[in-house]
Design a protein around this motif. Structure first.
Motif, short mmCIF file in Angstrom:
data_model
loop_
_atom_site.label_atom_id
_atom_site.label_comp_id
_atom_site.label_asym_id
_atom_site.label_seq_id
_atom_site.Cartn_x
_atom_site.Cartn_y
_atom_site.Cartn_z
N THR A 23 27.26 19.47 -3.10
CA THR A 23 28.42 20.34 -2.89
C THR A 23 27.98 21.68 -2.30
N ILE A 24 26.88 22.21 -2.80
CA ILE A 24 26.36 23.48 -2.27
C ILE A 24 25.96 23.29 -0.81
N LYS A 25 25.30 22.19 -0.50
CA LYS A 25 24.87 21.93 0.88
C LYS A 25 26.08 21.82 1.80
N THR A 26 27.13 21.16 1.35
CA THR A 26 28.35 21.05 2.14
C THR A 26 28.97 22.43 2.37
N SER A 27 28.93 23.27 1.35
CA SER A 27 29.44 24.63 1.48
C SER A 27 28.65 25.42 2.52
N ILE A 28 27.35 25.24 2.54
CA ILE A 28 26.51 25.91 3.53
C ILE A 28 26.94 25.50 4.93
N ASN A 29 27.14 24.21 5.13
CA ASN A 29 27.59 23.73 6.44
C ASN A 29 28.96 24.32 6.80
N ASN A 30 29.87 24.35 5.84
CA ASN A 30 31.21 24.88 6.10
C ASN A 30 31.19 26.36 6.42
N TYR A 31 30.38 27.15 5.69
CA TYR A 31 30.27 28.58 5.99
C TYR A 31 29.71 28.79 7.39
N THR A 32 28.74 27.99 7.77
CA THR A 32 28.13 28.13 9.09
C THR A 32 29.16 27.87 10.20
N ARG A 45 31.18 38.91 8.26
CA ARG A 45 30.26 39.51 7.29
C ARG A 45 30.46 38.89 5.91
N ALA A 46 31.72 38.70 5.50
CA ALA A 46 32.00 38.09 4.20
C ALA A 46 31.49 36.65 4.15
N LEU A 47 31.68 35.91 5.22
CA LEU A 47 31.18 34.53 5.27
C LEU A 47 29.65 34.50 5.22
N ARG A 48 29.02 35.45 5.92
CA ARG A 48 27.56 35.50 5.90
C ARG A 48 27.05 35.81 4.50
N ASP A 49 27.73 36.71 3.80
CA ASP A 49 27.34 37.02 2.42
C ASP A 49 27.46 35.78 1.53
N GLN A 50 28.56 35.03 1.68
CA GLN A 50 28.74 33.81 0.90
C GLN A 50 27.69 32.76 1.28
N LEU A 51 27.37 32.70 2.57
CA LEU A 51 26.33 31.78 3.03
C LEU A 51 24.99 32.12 2.40
N ASP A 52 24.66 33.39 2.36
CA ASP A 52 23.39 33.82 1.75
C ASP A 52 23.32 33.41 0.28
N VAL A 53 24.43 33.58 -0.44
CA VAL A 53 24.47 33.21 -1.85
C VAL A 53 24.31 31.69 -2.01
N ALA A 54 24.99 30.93 -1.16
CA ALA A 54 24.91 29.47 -1.24
C ALA A 54 23.49 28.97 -0.94
N VAL A 55 22.85 29.57 0.06
CA VAL A 55 21.47 29.18 0.40
C VAL A 55 20.53 29.50 -0.75
N TYR A 56 20.70 30.67 -1.34
CA TYR A 56 19.87 31.05 -2.48
C TYR A 56 20.08 30.09 -3.66
N LEU A 57 21.34 29.79 -3.97
CA LEU A 57 21.65 28.88 -5.07
C LEU A 57 21.08 27.49 -4.81
N HIS A 58 21.19 27.01 -3.57
CA HIS A 58 20.63 25.70 -3.22
C HIS A 58 19.12 25.69 -3.43
N GLY A 59 18.46 26.76 -3.01
CA GLY A 59 17.02 26.85 -3.19
C GLY A 59 16.61 26.88 -4.65
N GLU A 60 17.32 27.67 -5.45
CA GLU A 60 17.01 27.77 -6.87
C GLU A 60 17.23 26.44 -7.59
N LEU A 61 18.35 25.80 -7.30
CA LEU A 61 18.65 24.52 -7.95
C LEU A 61 17.66 23.44 -7.51
#
Length: 87
Positions: A23-32, A45-61
């Motif tokens: 789901t996180i990976k799909t969100s990353i694709n959608n934000y992009t 800018r708001a989408l980029r901020d959300q993208l950054d959070v999603a990428v970080y969360l994907h990496g941590e998980l």
């Protein structure tokens, strides 16, 4: 007595967590995609901020799942596949 039953069976936890990872990976694709389709700089800018959070969360998980042995990192997957082909 606070005896609350756990609705998630232990054997289902990896599937549940992997579903979250997908789901996180799909969100990353959608934000992009959304970032490339908007011309509003504030929205971009708001989408980029959300993208950054999603990428970080994907990496941590992903790191946590690798530490727990629930998923393999890419290089280990490739090495395993190659060693199976040699058999």
């Amino acid at each position: 007595m606070n005896n609350v039953s756990n609705p998630i069976n232990a054997k289902d936890i990896p599937a549940f967590v992997l579903n979250f990872l997908i789901t996180i990976k799909t969100s990353i694709n959608n934000y992009t995609v959304a970032m490339t389709e908007t011309s509003n700089p504030h929205l971009r800018r708001a989408l980029r901020d959300q993208l950054d959070v999603a990428v970080y969360l994907h990496g941590e998980l992903s790191e946590l799942l690798m530490e727990k042995g629930l998923i393999l990192d890419k290089q280990l997957q490739i090495d395993s596949l190659l060693s199976c082909r040699e058999l």
